[in-house]
Design an enzyme around this catalytic site. Structure first.
Site, PDB file in Angstrom:
ATOM      1  CG  HIS A   1     -10.518 -16.012  -0.416  1.00 21.30           C
ATOM      2  ND1 HIS A   1     -11.511 -15.410  -1.154  1.00 21.30           N
ATOM      3  CD2 HIS A   1      -9.482 -15.143  -0.424  1.00 21.30           C
ATOM      4  CE1 HIS A   1     -11.087 -14.236  -1.598  1.00 21.30           C
ATOM      5  NE2 HIS A   1      -9.867 -14.042  -1.169  1.00 21.30           N
TER       6      HIS A   1
ATOM      7  CD  GLU B   1     -13.606  -5.058  -0.079  1.00 19.18           C
ATOM      8  OE1 GLU B   1     -14.312  -6.031  -0.450  1.00 19.18           O
ATOM      9  OE2 GLU B   1     -12.372  -5.126   0.063  1.00 19.18           O
TER      10      GLU B   1
ATOM     11  CG  ASP C   1     -14.907 -17.153  -0.771  1.00 18.36           C
ATOM     12  OD1 ASP C   1     -15.844 -16.570  -0.201  1.00 18.36           O
ATOM     13  OD2 ASP C   1     -13.867 -16.571  -1.134  1.00 18.36           O
TER      14      ASP C   1
ATOM     15  CG  HIS D   1     -12.000  -7.112  -3.011  1.00 19.27           C
ATOM     16  ND1 HIS D   1     -12.376  -7.623  -1.792  1.00 19.27           N
ATOM     17  CD2 HIS D   1     -11.055  -7.957  -3.488  1.00 19.27           C
ATOM     18  CE1 HIS D   1     -11.694  -8.715  -1.537  1.00 19.27           C
ATOM     19  NE2 HIS D   1     -10.883  -8.952  -2.541  1.00 19.27           N
TER      20      HIS D   1
END
Length: 441
Positions: free
Chosen positions: A347, A375, A158, A127
């Site tokens: 998102h 992440e 986003d 991710h």
């Protein structure tokens, strides 16, 4: 002094930062940067989809490589996600078929790699975010497909930050080369035969251990004052520096905390911090997608699939939170906004505190991001608030499609849901697996 200030950051100028506000700008900017690339292109995303927009981006990469044989082009996607079709589709080579076919046809120096963060996609994925083109970092939580790039009518909104900072770009590329691509667990996905997990299982286990200790190289960072940016990496629970940073942003807020998350399901440590902020009179603003703006949402007139129950489950969690914190909504300390724009989806991720510290991340602020996925994020410290006009403009553009929640009564409950959803969520609660499901979403 906040703990992140114990290490230097990369110095920035406000002129070298641009905040984009919609998916079409993201699409156009990415294509423009690719076409102008002189030395390197590093693309890292959950996936590059085999659809019109995904093919457009991959063709653009190959074209840039053809025009400049010295150009380095590396694409990294999740190993598992790249080798399956869409949920519910028949078994196939997935997006990797596109990568292999174009490599065979064009034969350029574009390289596509698959990163297997966990043995199965359910338990964690790649991710990491961030596209490096020469000395520019285009940072967004978006992946690469039709809706993220607003190719057709629908879009998935986003956040998009264009940052020109050579040492920051170098740091991202160094990590990609030295930690990911250097690992035997990260194979090419544009060359047949495609590898299986069994082929790389031993190396994959080693990579998992390495990632839990890894970090971005900041040895060239030289600034502690003024506008700075710091890259962060997070994987696992115990030594996760990104998780620690996020919690510190919550806990050090003095005036207002602004949160963007597409999925309302805060990890327990963040939920406790939120409640403490409200009890001490701090302002909290949360912007979350309406259940109809969730990428898993299935309209009631469409055939039902179990995955379509997830947006409703998120709403039940939001309902419980708002009901328990309703006194702070009444007092004006808690603002919760639901984003909805037709059949488009939401998102956005990120944390801003006190107007001068901003975390841009792909982190969903949920248990899955907290403990399963790998992440990253970039923390921008802006003591003089030079970027605040751009950050505020972005916020106002987002709020144009939001409604403020006045009470838990503004949300639907289980009794209002379509029958298949009602049945599935009721069963999950009766057999007490709903708390387990919440750990994976």
């Amino acid at each position: 002094m906040a703990f992140w200030q114990n290490t230097p950051g990369f110095g920035l100028s406000a002129q070298d930062c641009e905040v984009l506000t919609d998916a079409k700008q993201y699409h156009q900017t990415l294509l423009q940067l690719i076409s102008q690339a002189k030395t390197r292109i590093y693309i890292t995303a959950l996936y590059l989809q085999d659809d019109e927009a995904g093919r457009e981006i991959l063709h653009a990469l190959h074209e840039a490589a053809q025009q400049n044989p010295d150009l380095t082009v590396k694409v990294l996607v999740d190993f598992h996600r790249a080798q399956r079709g869409l949920i519910g589709a028949e078994k196939s080579e997935g997006n990797a078929k596109l990568y292999c076919d174009l490599k065979e046809q064009l034969g350029t120096q574009v390289e596509v790699y698959g990163v297997p963060v966990k043995a199965k996609e359910l338990f964690g994925v790649l991710h990491l975010k961030g596209f490096v083109i020469d000395d520019i970092l285009l940072y967004s939580g978006a992946s690469l497909n039709n809706v993220y790039l607003h190719h057709d009518e629908k879009y998935r909104l986003d956040r998009y930050f264009v940052i020109k900072q050579v040492q920051l770009a170098d740091s991202f590329c160094h990590f990609t080369d030295q930690v990911l691509i250097a690992s035997d667990a990260v194979p090419r996905l544009d060359i047949r035969p495609l590898p299986t997990l069994l082929d790389i299982r031993t190396a994959q286990k080693q990579l998992m251990k390495q990632l839990k200790k890894a970090s971005y190289d900041i040895s060239k960072a030289n600034s502690r004052d003024g506008l700075t940016v710091r890259p962060y990496l997070g994987f696992g629970r115990r030594t996760n520096k990104l998780n620690r940073l996020i919690k510190a942003l919550f806990d050090t807020t003095e005036q207002e905390l602004v949160l963007y998350t597409p999925y309302f399901n805060f990890p327990a440590p963040l939920l406790r911090s939120l409640r403490r902020l409200l009890k001490t009179g701090k302002k909290v603003t949360i912007v979350v997608g309406d259940k109809t703006a969730n990428d898993f949402y299935i309209s009631p007139e469409q055939p039902f699939s179990r995955i379509g129950a997830l947006p409703y489950l998120y709403e039940t969690i939001l309902y419980k939170f708002i009901k328990s914190q309703r006194r702070f909504i009444t007092a004006g300390l808690l603002d919760v906004y639901l984003w909805q724009d037709g059949n488009n989806s939401f998102h956005l991720k990120g944390v801003s505190k006190d107007g001068d510290t901003h975390l841009m991340s792909g982190h969903n602020l949920n248990p899955r991001a907290w403990g399963l996925d790998i992440e990253n994020g970039i923390l921008i410290e802006d003591p003089d608030k030079a970027l605040l006009p751009q950050i505020e403009l972005e916020k106002q553009e987002i709020l144009k499609h939001c409604r403020r929640i006045e009470s838990h009564d503004d949300l639907e409950t289980l009794g209002d849901y379509p029958a298949p959803v009602k049945k599935l969520l009721g069963q999950a609660k009766r057999v007490k697996v709903d708390f387990i499901i919440k750990r994976f979403i």
